[in-house]
Design a protein around this motif. Structure first.
Motif, short mmCIF file in Angstrom:
data_model
loop_
_atom_site.label_atom_id
_atom_site.label_comp_id
_atom_site.label_asym_id
_atom_site.label_seq_id
_atom_site.Cartn_x
_atom_site.Cartn_y
_atom_site.Cartn_z
N VAL A 45 2.58 -0.53 -3.38
CA VAL A 45 2.91 0.45 -2.34
C VAL A 45 1.58 1.07 -1.89
CG1 VAL A 45 4.16 2.56 -1.78
CG2 VAL A 45 5.16 0.91 -3.39
N ASP A 46 1.13 0.70 -0.70
CA ASP A 46 -0.17 1.16 -0.20
C ASP A 46 0.05 2.34 0.75
OD1 ASP A 46 -2.74 1.52 0.53
OD2 ASP A 46 -3.02 -0.44 1.49
N GLU A 47 0.00 3.53 0.20
CA GLU A 47 0.15 4.73 1.02
C GLU A 47 -1.19 5.24 1.54
OE1 GLU A 47 3.45 7.52 -0.38
OE2 GLU A 47 2.71 6.70 -2.30
N ASP A 48 -2.27 4.61 1.15
CA ASP A 48 -3.60 5.05 1.56
C ASP A 48 -4.12 4.27 2.76
OD1 ASP A 48 -5.92 6.62 1.35
OD2 ASP A 48 -6.92 5.12 0.12
N GLN A 49 -3.84 2.96 2.78
CA GLN A 49 -4.29 2.10 3.88
C GLN A 49 -5.80 2.23 4.10
OE1 GLN A 49 -2.36 -0.14 5.62
NE2 GLN A 49 -0.64 0.39 4.28
N SER A 50 -6.55 2.16 3.02
CA SER A 50 -8.00 2.32 3.10
C SER A 50 -8.69 1.04 2.64
CB SER A 50 -8.44 3.49 2.22
OG SER A 50 -8.18 3.19 0.84
N PRO A 51 -9.99 0.91 2.90
CA PRO A 51 -10.71 -0.26 2.38
C PRO A 51 -10.61 -0.39 0.86
CG PRO A 51 -12.03 0.83 4.05
CD PRO A 51 -10.84 1.71 3.80
N LEU A 52 -10.62 0.72 0.14
CA LEU A 52 -10.52 0.66 -1.32
C LEU A 52 -9.14 0.16 -1.75
CD1 LEU A 52 -11.55 1.14 -4.15
CD2 LEU A 52 -10.95 3.56 -3.93
N SER A 53 -8.09 0.63 -1.11
CA SER A 53 -6.75 0.19 -1.49
C SER A 53 -6.57 -1.30 -1.21
CB SER A 53 -5.69 1.00 -0.75
OG SER A 53 -5.75 0.77 0.64
N LYS A 54 -7.12 -1.76 -0.08
CA LYS A 54 -7.03 -3.20 0.23
C LYS A 54 -7.86 -4.02 -0.75
CE LYS A 54 -5.97 -2.77 5.15
NZ LYS A 54 -5.49 -1.40 5.05
N ARG A 55 -8.97 -3.46 -1.20
CA ARG A 55 -9.80 -4.14 -2.19
C ARG A 55 -9.04 -4.30 -3.51
NH1 ARG A 55 -15.71 -3.87 -2.76
NH2 ARG A 55 -16.24 -4.71 -4.82
N ILE A 56 -8.34 -3.25 -3.91
CA ILE A 56 -7.56 -3.30 -5.15
C ILE A 56 -6.45 -4.33 -5.03
CG2 ILE A 56 -5.98 -1.99 -6.62
CD1 ILE A 56 -7.68 0.49 -6.03
N ILE A 57 -5.76 -4.35 -3.89
CA ILE A 57 -4.67 -5.32 -3.70
C ILE A 57 -5.18 -6.74 -3.79
CG2 ILE A 57 -2.97 -6.19 -2.04
CD1 ILE A 57 -2.74 -3.31 -0.99
N SER A 58 -6.32 -7.02 -3.19
CA SER A 58 -6.86 -8.38 -3.19
C SER A 58 -7.40 -8.81 -4.56
CB SER A 58 -7.97 -8.51 -2.14
OG SER A 58 -9.06 -7.66 -2.47
N ALA A 59 -7.54 -7.86 -5.49
CA ALA A 59 -8.08 -8.20 -6.81
C ALA A 59 -7.04 -8.85 -7.71
CB ALA A 59 -8.62 -6.94 -7.48
N PHE A 60 -5.77 -8.79 -7.34
CA PHE A 60 -4.71 -9.42 -8.14
C PHE A 60 -4.47 -10.83 -7.61
CE2 PHE A 60 -3.93 -4.86 -8.41
CZ PHE A 60 -3.84 -4.69 -9.79
N TYR A 61 -4.75 -11.81 -8.42
CA TYR A 61 -4.61 -13.20 -7.97
C TYR A 61 -4.25 -14.07 -9.17
CZ TYR A 61 -9.51 -12.83 -9.47
OH TYR A 61 -10.65 -12.55 -10.17
N LYS A 62 -3.91 -15.31 -8.88
CA LYS A 62 -3.52 -16.26 -9.92
C LYS A 62 -4.72 -16.59 -10.80
CE LYS A 62 0.23 -18.34 -7.26
NZ LYS A 62 0.81 -19.57 -6.72
N PRO A 63 -4.47 -17.01 -12.04
CA PRO A 63 -3.18 -17.34 -12.67
C PRO A 63 -2.48 -16.16 -13.33
CG PRO A 63 -4.93 -17.95 -14.17
CD PRO A 63 -5.60 -17.39 -12.94
N TYR A 64 -3.15 -14.99 -13.41
CA TYR A 64 -2.54 -13.88 -14.12
C TYR A 64 -1.38 -13.26 -13.33
CZ TYR A 64 -6.85 -14.26 -16.79
OH TYR A 64 -7.89 -14.72 -17.55
N PHE A 65 -1.59 -13.07 -12.03
CA PHE A 65 -0.57 -12.44 -11.19
C PHE A 65 -0.26 -13.33 -10.00
CE2 PHE A 65 -2.76 -8.94 -13.29
CZ PHE A 65 -1.71 -8.14 -13.73
N LYS A 66 0.96 -13.21 -9.50
CA LYS A 66 1.27 -13.79 -8.21
C LYS A 66 0.60 -12.97 -7.12
CE LYS A 66 5.75 -15.82 -9.39
NZ LYS A 66 7.19 -15.85 -9.07
#
Length: 373
Positions: A55-76
């Motif tokens: 849930v991105d309530e900030d819509q900031s470069p930092l929040s987008k950076r955090i979202i992009s840090a979750f990737y396979k194989p650990y997370f979908k």
């Protein structure tokens, strides 16, 4: 020589009986192939493709950076959802983790404040929830640190730790699970086959045929042990070399011959135990109920699931009379650590003693069963 000939012919009869029982034969074959493969590969203890939403309530470069840090194989790949959808999606089981990034998160971080990130976790998926929580904290902390400082800073401890992970350097659960499942299957199938062989004789009326022949209970019991034990030993060797070492790519560090020799001694104990249960049970459903009472403690308390050292001392002492305790000890020592005869011979000796006691008890019960028949 006559006794040896009787034991040989009775054992061949057991093999033919097993060959005719197609359902039981298919079950045994699946247990040593498909069951070991599925259990060891599908029940991974590592975090793998965990479903996560943000849930991105900030819509900031930092929040987008955090979202992009979750990737396979650990997370979908994370799905971005609204705050109103969190409860319904967690209740439906669609996501294991939902990360809520609050408004003005980046501004507060740059201002030196300590804003709070909320992580909602579906704890019914216990293993993923426990491991994934630590992963999320580490990932978010690293991304925020790098964003603020402009580089990924690593704090250096006043002492330097140099861990050496032996025998399973990548901490791959398949390496552990496949061998443990093979040991569980060897124990389970050996008890089932010999117990079912005794009950099958009684249900089909062939026990009366054996009584009118010049055969002793000793010859009948030994024949059932060697015939069923031979089948299981051959299937165990096939599973070790083809399924575990071949398909699952698990390295075998020690002598497979030494392991199979020890497995044969273990089979002497468990097949004798199967005959003992077969003399107690009158039908296959009764045998199944007895096996639940026997197999669960043998598998759960032998050290194959959790270390024996973490169990109460009284449980450790009681389980010394269980064949699986010594089986797990020498199997792990040989297959994982490459141990030789000088290390595992005490376990072999203990198994031989337990097997002899089980055999004598099974023979005594079988004689009484024959006398009652």
């Amino acid at each position: 020589m006559q006794r040896r000939g009787n034991i040989l012919q009775l054992g061949i009869k057991e093999l033919r009986s097993l060959w005719r029982d197609k359902v039981l034969l298919l079950f045994v074959l699946f247990a040593f192939t498909g069951l070991i493969y599925v259990v060891s590969s599908a029940t991974s203890l590592e975090l793998n493709n965990a479903p996560i939403a943000v849930v991105d309530e900030d819509q900031s470069p930092l929040s987008k950076r955090i979202i992009s840090a979750f990737y396979k194989p650990y997370f979908k790949s994370p799905d971005v959802i609204s705050l109103s959808e969190v409860d319904s999606l967690l209740n439906s089981g669609r996501y294991t983790f939902v990360l809520d990034i609050p408004p003005y998160f980046q501004r507060d971080v740059l201002a030196g404040k300590q804003p709070t990130l909320q992580v909602n976790i579906d704890a019914t998926r216990m293993s993923q929830a426990f491991i994934g929580d630590n992963y999320i904290q580490a990932i978010v902390g690293a991304e925020i640190n790098e964003f603020v400082k402009g580089y990924r800073d690593v704090y250096t401890l006043p002492i330097q730790q140099s861990p050496h992970i032996m025998f399973n350097p990548n901490l791959t659960s398949v390496w552990f699970g496949s061998v443990m499942e093979l040991m569980n299957v060897i124990t389970m199938i050996s008890i089932i086959l010999t117990g079912a062989a005794v009950i099958r004789e009684r249900e089909h009326g062939t026990l009366e045929h054996l009584l009118v022949m010049p055969l002793t209970p000793f010859e009948i019991v030994v024949a059932k042990i060697w015939a069923n034990g031979l089948v299981i030993l051959l299937l165990a060797a096939f599973s070790l070399f083809v399924v575990i070492e071949g398909f699952l790519q698990v390295p075998i560090h020690g002598s497979a011959t030494l392991f199979l020799f020890g497995a044969a001694i273990h089979l002497f104990a468990t097949t004798s135990l199967g005959i003992l249960l077969g003399t107690q049970a009158r039908t296959m459903p009764q045998l199944g109920l007895l096996m639940i009472l026997i197999l669960l403690p043998l598998q759960m308390l032998s050290g194959g699931v959790t270390p024996r050292e973490s169990m109460p001392e009284i449980v450790q002492n009681i389980m010394l009379i269980a064949p699986t305790t010594h089986f797990v000890k020498f199997a792990q020592a040989i297959l994982y650590r490459g141990a030789g005869w000088e290390v595992v011979w005490p376990y072999f000796l203990a198994l031989l003693g337990i097997g002899t006691a089980c055999f004598l008890l099974a023979l005594s019960r079988f004689r009484k069963s024959v006398a009652l028949s």
